[in-house]
Design a protein around this motif. Structure first.
Motif, PDB file in Angstrom:
ATOM      1  N   TRP A 208      -0.412   4.917   9.506  1.00 36.29           N
ATOM      2  CA  TRP A 208      -0.850   5.799   7.948  1.00 36.29           C
ATOM      3  C   TRP A 208      -2.254   4.696   7.981  1.00 36.29           C
ATOM      4  N   ILE A 218       0.099  13.093   8.830  1.00 30.66           N
ATOM      5  CA  ILE A 218       0.517  12.652   8.268  1.00 30.66           C
ATOM      6  C   ILE A 218       1.018  13.428   7.247  1.00 30.66           C
ATOM      7  N   MET A 222       5.572  13.618   7.418  1.00 33.74           N
ATOM      8  CA  MET A 222       6.751  13.743   6.104  1.00 33.74           C
ATOM      9  C   MET A 222       7.536  15.241   6.648  1.00 33.74           C
ATOM     10  N   TRP A 296       7.178   8.262   0.439  1.00 30.80           N
ATOM     11  CA  TRP A 296       6.103   8.339   0.348  1.00 30.80           C
ATOM     12  C   TRP A 296       5.105   7.708  -0.301  1.00 30.80           C
ATOM     13  N   TYR A 300       2.024   5.777   0.840  1.00 27.76           N
ATOM     14  CA  TYR A 300       0.610   6.271   0.942  1.00 27.76           C
ATOM     15  C   TYR A 300      -0.379   4.709  -0.263  1.00 27.76           C
ATOM     16  N   GLN A 307      -4.578  10.893  -1.577  1.00 25.85           N
ATOM     17  CA  GLN A 307      -3.448  11.549  -1.619  1.00 25.85           C
ATOM     18  C   GLN A 307      -4.963  13.010  -2.349  1.00 25.85           C
TER      19      GLN A 307
END
Length: 661
Positions: A208, A218, A222, A296, A300, A307
């Motif tokens: 990430w 990403i 997920m 998550w 991030y 995002q």
């Protein structure tokens, strides 16, 4: 029993050499410098490379009131009031006082590579994870024997034992994201569980944080986490997804778990989301899908990855309970992926394909859908692209022949381009295997001539970035037939003296493949999802009769059932009808080309799975894999020449270069 590392033959424990192939059972070869080292050595004495077999040992306090040792069918039982000799058992306290170099088990097989932490004051709640060296790596553990035979292990565990049961239940080639269980036993009032050591695997957070990681990558992570959530829910281990330090990447950059964590029945920690296990959320509440959203958010935040609106909306909806089921969450992820990439339309004719990428479902082959309703499970549709193309080939005279009439050829071209925000791999491969006939100075001439003719044809005519057309494949096969036929005519060969050869040929361009074959040499495909598939159908009398409607048992009762109906060379092209087929590669695959010296007696179908499964991994050595296939054929067949080519195709989603985070 000792499992031979070369031919997988089971030997008595006292053997120093394999009874089947003669391989050493006391020494192994260093992977770096090829020096012979003892099997119980951690490091090579010549170059210092890691050579030992290392496991992760998880030591926990057992809830049983009895002192039990149950390993396979071995069992001893004593109550705490009885005198338990130290030679048979190690008490909980003395077990935790062991130092580096000590043996963790009474049989002195597993040696500590790390010091145990001081947990004596809270021993009833302690759980310790430590690396151990397997000093008898070829010795088969009882639980491995039972799992290999499809039996329910007889190891009876209590208290924290459902952790071991979770590993046992999820033990499957379809779940490579879950560490494999190696052994488990109870020692006095402690349970010891040995699993695959993944402590050195790369962290998911590293992916990430990388500048080259795209938003679609990403989303891929997920989505895989939602699939794992469903899988882990069946064994009450969803907690395993909620600690960043437990989220790792395998050699193919695919999400994997370092280990499993079992949730308590009533009160479960909501999450533990720091890379090194710090900063855990201590509040205990029923575990819901909201916990994934919190993980998550932490990913991030710690990766400083950007995002955008759609993902922010998903995280907000998870936090506010607007998304309450894993199915809803998958649909939302799929919608975002579709916003970022419009799926390509599948073309039915491979000759019309103009791209080396192929549209397909995002492959989650490491996770079976355990929800029971596959029709309602969303899938992310992404175009797939080639990630890597590897191959290896080998031929062997066999144990009963004095000359080799087989021949093979491999031509692989790979183009790689590395840019700051893009990695491109373009590759093509030509793989040819021929099994000659016609005796000495006949069969080997025919097989070699066919391989040479085909390689020269495609070197001259395969100049575009598309898979060759059906007409090109036919033309190539006819030219090979003509080359052999002319030699037969010039040398006035007649009857059984006319030389000829079988042919199986595989061509790969990106994610497209083409197959052409004549005779009984075969092409197989092996994947996690489909297992082993025979792609080609033998050109022989028995199969011809089946096509005519004869029952297989009757067709193959004929004395000439295995006689070839087609071959290259004995007759002109009007008598040759090659089978040509086009395939789309939609998941990581092994293609295995073999002569009948290997395929006879259903050798691959019966014995090949355990050998092929590890070869799907990018880190597996294909040269060693081919050698093991040849050894397997010599062990169970050996009546004919043996040739094998293994081609490994690895795919990844085509994330593109316009959606980088």
């Amino acid at each position: 029993m000792l499992m031979c590392p070369q031919c997988k033959f089971e030997n008595p424990s006292a053997n120093k050499f394999c009874q089947s192939c003669g391989a050493s059972l006391t020494h192994k070869v260093c992977p770096e410098c090829s020096t012979e080292v003892p099997v119980n050595a951690q490091l090579c004495h010549n170059c210092g490379a890691e050579c030992g077999t290392v496991w992760q040992a998880i030591i926990t306090k057992s809830e049983t009131g009895n002192c039990e040792l149950r390993i396979g069918n071995e069992k001893e039982h004593r109550t705490k009031e009885q005198d338990v000799p130290e030679t048979a058992y190690t008490s909980a306290i003395s077990l935790l006082q062991l130092t580096i170099g000590s043996y963790l088990d009474p049989k002195q097989r597993y040696q500590l590579l790390e010091s145990l932490p001081d947990v004596k004051e809270n021993i009833s709640n302690a759980e310790i994870s430590v690396k151990v060296l397997d000093c008898q790596p070829y010795q088969i553990s009882p639980i491995e024997v039972m799992l290999a035979n499809g039996q329910q292990p007889s190891v009876e565990l209590s208290g924290t034992s459902h952790l071991a049961q979770a590993y046992i239940i999820l033990q499957s080639p379809s779940h490579p994201s879950i560490p494999a269980i190696h052994d488990v036993w109870q020692q006095y009032d402690m349970q010891v569980l040995l699993i695959e050591d993944r402590s050195d695997w790369q962290y998911l957070l590293d992916l990430w944080q990388a500048e080259t990681t795209s938003t679609l990558q990403i989303l891929d992570c997920m989505y895989r986490m939602t699939k794992l959530w469903t899988l882990l829910e069946t064994v009450n281990c969803r907690q395993s997804l909620l600690d960043l330090s437990n989220l790792r990447l395998d050699q193919d950059q695919t999400l994997a778990l370092q280990r499993l964590y079992v949730e308590s029945i009533n009160q479960q920690p909501n999450m533990a989301c720091s890379r090194e296990g710090q900063g855990k959320i201590l509040a205990r509440k029923p575990l819901t899908i909201k916990a994934l959203g919190q993980v998550w958010q932490t990913l991030y935040r710690q990766s400083q990855c950007t995002q955008f609106g759609s993902i922010i909306n998903v995280l907000e909806d998870l936090e506010s309970d607007k998304i309450q089921t894993v199915e809803q969450l998958r649909w939302r992820i799929e919608e975002i992926a579709n916003e970022l990439e419009t799926p390509m339309m599948t073309t039915s004719d491979p000759m019309e394909e103009t791209s080396t990428t192929a549209p397909t479902i995002l492959q989650l082959d490491d996770l079976e859908d355990v929800s029971g309703d596959k029709d309602n499970v969303p899938t992310i549709v992404l175009s797939m692209q080639l990630s890597s193309l590897d191959d290896a080939g080998l031929t062997d005279v066999g144990s009963q022949r004095n000359h080799n009439e087989d021949s093979f050829g491999i031509d692989t071209k790979i183009y790689k381009q590395e840019l700051p925000h893009k990695r491109v791999v373009q590759a093509r491969g030509l793989y040819i295997l021929c099994d000659g006939m016609g005796g000495h100075a006949g069969g080997e001439v025919a097989s070699e001539l066919a391989v040479t003719t085909l390689r020269e044809y495609f070197a001259q005519h395969w100049i575009s970035d598309q898979i060759p057309s059906q007409n090109m494949l036919y033309e190539a096969v006819y030219l090979a037939n003509e080359a052999i036929y002319e030699v037969n005519q010039q040398e006035s060969r007649a009857g059984i003296n006319r030389m000829g050869t079988t042919l199986v040929m595989l061509l790969i361009q990106g994610t497209q493949a083409a197959v052409a074959h004549v005779g009984d040499s075969r092409l197989y495909r092996f994947t996690h999802q489909q297992g082993l598939e025979q792609i080609t159908v033998d050109h022989e009398v028995g199969q011809r009769e089946i096509y005519r409607g004869v029952e297989p048992s009757i067709a193959y009762a004929r004395p000439d059932a295995y006689q070839l109906t087609q071959a290259l060379g004995p007759r002109d092209q009007n008598s040759v009808y090659p089978d040509v087929e086009f395939l789309e590669i939609t998941e990581d695959s092994l293609f295995i080309l073999v002569s009948d010296g290997l395929s006879d007696n259903e050798l691959l179908e019966i014995h090949g799975k355990n050998l092929l499964v590890p070869l799907l991994s990018s880190g597996a050595n294909l040269e060693q894999g081919v050698t093991e296939l040849i050894d397997l054929a010599n062990q169970y067949n050996g009546h004919d020449n043996i040739t094998a080519i293994i081609v490994r195709v690895k795919l990844c989603p085509n994330y593109g270069e316009s959606h980088n985070s």
